[in-house]
Enzyme design. Structure first.
Site, PDB file in Angstrom:
ATOM      1  N   TYR A 137       0.890  -1.172   0.214  1.00  0.00           N
ATOM      2  CA  TYR A 137      -0.007   0.087   0.122  1.00  0.00           C
ATOM      3  C   TYR A 137       0.847   1.336   0.110  1.00  0.00           C
ATOM      4  O   TYR A 137       0.336   2.285  -0.130  1.00  0.00           O
ATOM      5  CB  TYR A 137      -0.960  -0.018   1.140  1.00  0.00           C
ATOM      6  CG  TYR A 137      -2.083  -1.134   1.001  1.00  0.00           C
ATOM      7  CD1 TYR A 137      -2.351  -1.711  -0.064  1.00  0.00           C
ATOM      8  CD2 TYR A 137      -2.878  -1.274   2.194  1.00  0.00           C
ATOM      9  CE1 TYR A 137      -3.237  -2.626  -0.111  1.00  0.00           C
ATOM     10  CE2 TYR A 137      -3.919  -2.257   2.052  1.00  0.00           C
ATOM     11  CZ  TYR A 137      -4.186  -2.783   0.963  1.00  0.00           C
ATOM     12  OH  TYR A 137      -5.136  -3.919   1.036  1.00  0.00           O
ATOM     13  N   LYS A 192       5.303 -14.290   2.461  1.00  0.00           N
ATOM     14  CA  LYS A 192       4.978 -14.924   1.120  1.00  0.00           C
ATOM     15  C   LYS A 192       6.575 -14.897   0.568  1.00  0.00           C
ATOM     16  O   LYS A 192       7.149 -14.744  -0.429  1.00  0.00           O
ATOM     17  CB  LYS A 192       4.234 -14.132  -0.093  1.00  0.00           C
ATOM     18  CG  LYS A 192       3.881 -15.002  -1.229  1.00  0.00           C
ATOM     19  CD  LYS A 192       2.980 -15.928  -0.835  1.00  0.00           C
ATOM     20  CE  LYS A 192       2.964 -17.031  -1.755  1.00  0.00           C
ATOM     21  NZ  LYS A 192       2.252 -18.255  -1.606  1.00  0.00           N
ATOM     22  N   ASP A 224      -1.038 -17.457   2.057  1.00  0.00           N
ATOM     23  CA  ASP A 224      -2.186 -18.612   1.404  1.00  0.00           C
ATOM     24  C   ASP A 224      -2.419 -19.585   2.288  1.00  0.00           C
ATOM     25  O   ASP A 224      -3.723 -19.703   2.676  1.00  0.00           O
ATOM     26  CB  ASP A 224      -1.606 -18.646  -0.095  1.00  0.00           C
ATOM     27  CG  ASP A 224      -0.203 -19.282  -0.067  1.00  0.00           C
ATOM     28  OD1 ASP A 224       0.514 -18.892   0.885  1.00  0.00           O
ATOM     29  OD2 ASP A 224      -0.032 -19.990  -1.038  1.00  0.00           O
ATOM     30  N   ASP A 248      -3.990  -6.663   6.044  1.00  0.00           N
ATOM     31  CA  ASP A 248      -5.568  -6.078   5.701  1.00  0.00           C
ATOM     32  C   ASP A 248      -6.510  -7.160   5.536  1.00  0.00           C
ATOM     33  O   ASP A 248      -7.526  -7.437   5.952  1.00  0.00           O
ATOM     34  CB  ASP A 248      -5.335  -5.201   4.599  1.00  0.00           C
ATOM     35  CG  ASP A 248      -6.478  -4.564   4.272  1.00  0.00           C
ATOM     36  OD1 ASP A 248      -7.462  -4.406   5.071  1.00  0.00           O
ATOM     37  OD2 ASP A 248      -6.767  -3.809   3.072  1.00  0.00           O
ATOM     38  N   ASP A 252      -9.614  -9.185   7.757  1.00  0.00           N
ATOM     39  CA  ASP A 252     -11.063  -9.313   7.438  1.00  0.00           C
ATOM     40  C   ASP A 252     -11.478 -11.071   7.555  1.00  0.00           C
ATOM     41  O   ASP A 252     -12.564 -11.089   8.009  1.00  0.00           O
ATOM     42  CB  ASP A 252     -11.459  -8.879   6.071  1.00  0.00           C
ATOM     43  CG  ASP A 252     -11.527  -7.274   5.849  1.00  0.00           C
ATOM     44  OD1 ASP A 252     -11.237  -6.465   6.816  1.00  0.00           O
ATOM     45  OD2 ASP A 252     -12.147  -6.751   5.100  1.00  0.00           O
TER      46      ASP A 252
END
Ligand code: ATP
Length: 359
Positions: A137, A192, A224, A248, A252
């Site tokens: 971001y 990752k 993942d 982020d 969620d």
């Protein structure tokens, strides 16, 4: 008697509705904690403010955030109101960068009384530490687009940025009782590292900081695979640290496992400033109906008090945070005070009133 200046930024959508209930909870503290005082000042921010004034974050609002002891923020933005370049209004993101609020602290806790979302109803109580100022971001507003052919955003991982968030994660772990599954104090690095150089560097720095905390277990997960673990064995987790965008996304998903966005509070803090707002956005689909769940906002106000208590070495503020948490726990045990997202029928205001009366 300590008096704290709180800047209140209700914003758009359900923001003003849930902020009203959080302020109600803070005012209700006067009885059990008479030595604690707040002075609230309200300031405009967000999409409606942009339409009215041409800016989503007026200078006066930014100044008020800087001058106050803490900021209670609702939510901001409106999918129908955009900047000329097509991006959405998101002053909360601007504030994270401008005030260097590098740590996104997101407690994920499943409360008794909330209907189980996962098979076996495992105990869930962990904290996601989301790096807030760099990562993917960092490219916000600065990516490259070449006509209709190519678009590029870059993942920025710095030594300073990673060291400070990882250190904060290990420090938070010292204050907790470990993972619900086994009581082991554990910090999980979610990345990752198997694919991206930037992410391998993130993990390398995590390991260097981890060396300073030999009593805390180190744990690693590729982002993942981690989304599967969040659903299958959430009780294994204690503290989790991740780059901005991964943080982020996993926040969620985590909220989904404890009852939805209305149950997920959040704090965005740096070395100087702190902004406390729920993980959820403006929820335009239910805004104005008085049915939003105010719990995430109320618990964000509780996080604000914990932070104020630590910064000012004020045990009363810390105790008041616990008073709010305990009141919310009690209120959630009865489904008569559950909003629609939790399968109940209660209105936003009814939940806020119930919390205030428990306080
Ligand atoms: P943003 O891009 O700002 O995150 P969004 O609309 O994509 O906004 P949210 O505002 O978080 O995301 O809403 C996602 C879903 O969760 C919506 O269906 C919304 O109604 C629901 N939701 C979010 N917050 C609450 C809440 N406090 N109470 C009930 N439902 C909520």
């Amino acid at each position: 008697m300590p008096t704290y200046q709180i800047a209140v930024l209700p914003g758009d959508g359900i923001g003003p509705e849930v902020v009203e209930e959080a302020v109600k909870a803070l005012l209700a503290l006067e009885k059990p904690h008479p030595d604690l005082r707040f002075v609230f000042s309200e300031h405009p921010v967000g999409a409606a403010c942009y339409q009215k004034t041409g800016t989503d974050l007026p200078d006066e609002t930014l100044e008020a955030c800087k001058k106050s002891d803490a900021v209670l923020f609702g939510s901001a933005g409106d999918p129908n109101v955009r900047f000329p370049d097509g991006t959405e209004i998101a002053p909360q993101l601007t504030l994270r960068f401008v005030l260097d609020l590098y740590a996104g602290i997101r407690p994920i806790k499943k409360y008794l009384g909330v209907k189980p979302l996962l098979a076996n109803d495992p105990p869930i109580d962990y904290v996601i530490m989301r790096e807030n100022t760099e990562g993917l971001y960092a490219s916000r507003g600065a990516g490259i687009r070449v006509g209709d052919e190519v678009a590029i955003d870059s993942m920025i991982i710095t030594k300073k940025g990673t060291e400070r968030i990882v250190k904060y994660a290990f420090e938070i772990a010292q204050q907790r009782n470990g993972a619900p599954l086994d009581g082991v104090r554990r910090v999980t690095c979610v990345d990752k590292a198997n694919v991206l150089k930037s992410q391998a560097y993130f993990r390398e720095i995590y390991d260097r900081i981890g060396d300073q905390y030999p009593d805390t277990e180190r744990d690693y997960a590729y982002v993942d695979a981690y989304t599967v673990h969040q659903v299958r064995r959430p009780d294994f987790y204690d503290v989790v640290v991740a780059e901005n965008m991964f943080g982020d996304i996993i926040s969620d998903l985590a909220a989904g496992t404890i009852g939805g966005m209305g149950m997920a509070p959040s704090a965005d803090v740096g070395d100087q400033y702190g902004i406390f707002q729920p993980s959820h956005g403006t929820a335009p689909d239910i805004a104005g109906e008085g049915i939003a769940n105010p719990v995430a906002q109320i618990l964000s106000a509780s996080m604000m008090l914990t932070w104020i208590g630590e910064r000012h070495n004020d045990p009363e503020a810390r105790a008041a945070a616990k008073t709010i948490d305990d009141a919310v726990s009690r209120v959630l045990q009865s489904d008569t005070t559950h909003t629609g997202d939790l399968g109940g029928k209660a209105k936003t205001k009814e939940v806020g009133d119930a919390v205030a009366s428990e306080i």
